[in-house]
Design a protein around this motif. Structure first.
Motif, mmCIF file in Angstrom:
data_model
loop_
_atom_site.group_PDB
_atom_site.id
_atom_site.type_symbol
_atom_site.label_atom_id
_atom_site.label_comp_id
_atom_site.label_asym_id
_atom_site.label_seq_id
_atom_site.Cartn_x
_atom_site.Cartn_y
_atom_site.Cartn_z
ATOM 1 N N GLU A 154 71.208 56.039 -5.177
ATOM 2 C CA GLU A 154 71.125 56.127 -3.724
ATOM 3 C C GLU A 154 69.649 56.251 -3.385
ATOM 4 N N LYS A 155 69.093 55.226 -2.742
ATOM 5 C CA LYS A 155 67.654 55.202 -2.535
ATOM 6 C C LYS A 155 67.322 54.557 -1.193
ATOM 7 N N VAL A 156 66.100 54.800 -0.733
ATOM 8 C CA VAL A 156 65.604 54.225 0.512
ATOM 9 C C VAL A 156 64.892 52.921 0.177
ATOM 10 N N ILE A 157 65.308 51.840 0.823
ATOM 11 C CA ILE A 157 64.701 50.539 0.569
ATOM 12 C C ILE A 157 64.329 49.878 1.893
ATOM 13 N N TRP A 158 63.463 48.867 1.805
ATOM 14 C CA TRP A 158 63.095 48.070 2.976
ATOM 15 C C TRP A 158 64.106 46.957 3.148
ATOM 16 N N TYR A 159 64.609 46.796 4.386
ATOM 17 C CA TYR A 159 65.555 45.724 4.662
ATOM 18 C C TYR A 159 65.389 45.289 6.116
ATOM 19 N N PHE A 160 65.113 44.003 6.315
ATOM 20 C CA PHE A 160 64.845 43.446 7.642
ATOM 21 C C PHE A 160 63.768 44.259 8.365
ATOM 22 N N GLY A 161 62.706 44.602 7.632
ATOM 23 C CA GLY A 161 61.555 45.242 8.233
ATOM 24 C C GLY A 161 61.696 46.719 8.537
ATOM 25 N N LYS A 162 62.723 47.374 8.012
ATOM 26 C CA LYS A 162 62.879 48.807 8.255
ATOM 27 C C LYS A 162 63.415 49.502 7.009
ATOM 28 N N LYS A 163 63.141 50.796 6.912
ATOM 29 C CA LYS A 163 63.607 51.583 5.784
ATOM 30 C C LYS A 163 65.018 52.099 6.050
ATOM 31 N N ILE A 164 65.917 51.898 5.081
ATOM 32 C CA ILE A 164 67.281 52.391 5.224
ATOM 33 C C ILE A 164 67.725 53.053 3.926
ATOM 34 N N SER A 165 68.574 54.068 4.052
ATOM 35 C CA SER A 165 69.161 54.724 2.889
ATOM 36 C C SER A 165 70.348 53.902 2.419
ATOM 37 N N SER A 166 70.394 53.563 1.145
ATOM 38 C CA SER A 166 71.419 52.653 0.660
ATOM 39 C C SER A 166 71.890 53.033 -0.739
ATOM 40 N N LEU A 167 73.033 52.473 -1.105
ATOM 41 C CA LEU A 167 73.582 52.618 -2.445
ATOM 42 C C LEU A 167 73.269 51.342 -3.208
ATOM 43 N N VAL A 168 72.621 51.467 -4.360
ATOM 44 C CA VAL A 168 72.120 50.304 -5.093
ATOM 45 C C VAL A 168 72.774 50.223 -6.464
ATOM 46 N N TYR A 169 73.395 49.061 -6.749
ATOM 47 C CA TYR A 169 73.941 48.761 -8.072
ATOM 48 C C TYR A 169 73.015 47.776 -8.770
ATOM 49 N N TYR A 170 72.997 47.798 -10.090
ATOM 50 C CA TYR A 170 72.175 46.901 -10.885
ATOM 51 C C TYR A 170 73.085 46.007 -11.719
ATOM 52 N N ALA A 171 72.822 44.698 -11.675
ATOM 53 C CA ALA A 171 73.701 43.760 -12.372
ATOM 54 C C ALA A 171 72.914 42.550 -12.841
ATOM 55 N N LYS A 172 73.539 41.760 -13.703
ATOM 56 C CA LYS A 172 72.933 40.526 -14.187
ATOM 57 C C LYS A 172 74.040 39.501 -14.431
ATOM 58 N N THR A 173 73.669 38.231 -14.343
ATOM 59 C CA THR A 173 74.641 37.174 -14.609
ATOM 60 C C THR A 173 74.704 36.911 -16.105
ATOM 61 N N VAL A 174 75.889 36.589 -16.581
ATOM 62 C CA VAL A 174 76.115 36.304 -18.001
ATOM 63 C C VAL A 174 77.043 35.100 -18.103
ATOM 64 N N LEU A 175 77.150 34.545 -19.298
ATOM 65 C CA LEU A 175 78.126 33.486 -19.537
ATOM 66 C C LEU A 175 79.522 34.085 -19.533
ATOM 67 N N ASN A 176 80.511 33.315 -19.119
ATOM 68 C CA ASN A 176 81.883 33.811 -19.103
ATOM 69 C C ASN A 176 82.357 34.168 -20.505
ATOM 70 N N LYS A 177 81.880 33.430 -21.494
ATOM 71 C CA LYS A 177 82.189 33.718 -22.895
ATOM 72 C C LYS A 177 80.877 33.812 -23.659
ATOM 73 N N GLU A 178 80.758 34.863 -24.469
ATOM 74 C CA GLU A 178 79.486 35.121 -25.146
ATOM 75 C C GLU A 178 79.100 34.002 -26.103
ATOM 76 N N ASP A 179 80.092 33.305 -26.684
ATOM 77 C CA ASP A 179 79.771 32.273 -27.665
ATOM 78 C C ASP A 179 79.520 30.906 -27.022
ATOM 79 N N ASP A 180 79.683 30.815 -25.686
ATOM 80 C CA ASP A 180 79.417 29.553 -24.993
ATOM 81 C C ASP A 180 77.919 29.340 -24.837
#
Length: 222
Positions: free
Chosen positions: A32-58
């Motif tokens: 839960e952190k304060v970030i800049w969004y559309f030119g203003k600071k807002i308190s927000s909930l932030v998740y971290y993610a990354k894209t992966v292949l649907n199958k690891e061996d592909d």
């Protein structure tokens, strides 16, 4: 380890992205952190993610030469706006897209998250659909932007890009009283918009405000 497993489970992905078969892997870090969004600071909930292949061996195939590609790091994180039950604390996903390089021609590509967000965009499909649902209500553009934690110009942009500019009218004949105005969207281009002055129903939105397009639209509505 149990916490990490639960965060990366399919059920958790379904809750966050509203779909099961997505190529996204979430990290165990939620802030839960304060970030800049559309030119203003807002308190927000932030998740971290990354894209992966649907199958690891592909392995992805190069669209240019057809040879196999290998993983080549990740892009810088994209701040993806997501919907939230708490309007005072919007939800964001900092998404890193996996990059792949061709073993033969060295062309690079990135793994998109098409179930979550459109290419080159930073607002999720779910957030856009939420704005579209609010546009069917009596809320003003300003109120919709406040509830969706976006700008009024973005709400107008969603409206303009989600409709067929020359096939909008639900009328066999034009109403007796019409309101006409111009709106400016994110690309800084003025758009023509008109609505029924009595019912408030939008009759048409055009991608430009030049006279030729406006005349053509009204001729098609007659």
């Amino acid at each position: 380890m149990e916490n990490v497993k639960s965060l990366n489970s399919l059920s958790y992905l379904k809750v966050i992205t509203q779909t099961e078969n997505v190529n996204i892997e979430f990290e165990d870090l939620v802030e839960e952190k304060v970030i800049w969004y559309f030119g203003k600071k807002i308190s927000s909930l932030v998740y971290y993610a990354k894209t992966v292949l649907n199958k690891e061996d592909d392995k992805p195939v190069c669209p240019k030469c057809g040879h196999s590609m290998h993983k080549h790091g990740y892009t810088n994180p994209i701040k993806v706006k997501y919907t939230s039950d708490n309007a005072s604390r919007p939800t964001f996903i900092l998404l890193r897209k996996a990059r792949y390089a061709c073993d033969f021609c060295h062309r690079t590509m990135q793994m998109e998250a098409s179930k979550l967000i459109d290419k080159f965009k930073s607002i999720s499909l779910r957030a856009k659909h939420y704005i579209l649902s609010l546009l069917t209500t009596e809320f003003s553009m300003t109120e919709i932007a406040r509830q969706a934690t976006t700008s009024v110009s973005y709400v107008l942009n969603v409206l303009v890009n989600s409709i067929d500019p020359y096939n909008l009218s639900k009328y066999d004949n034009l109403p007796k009283h019409i309101c006409i105005d111009e709106v400016r969207v994110i690309n800084r281009v003025c758009n023509f918009i008109c609505c029924d002055a009595v019912k408030g129903t939008i009759i048409g939105v055009l991608p430009s405000n030049d006279g030729k397009s406006i005349i053509e639209f009204f001729k098609s509505s007659l």
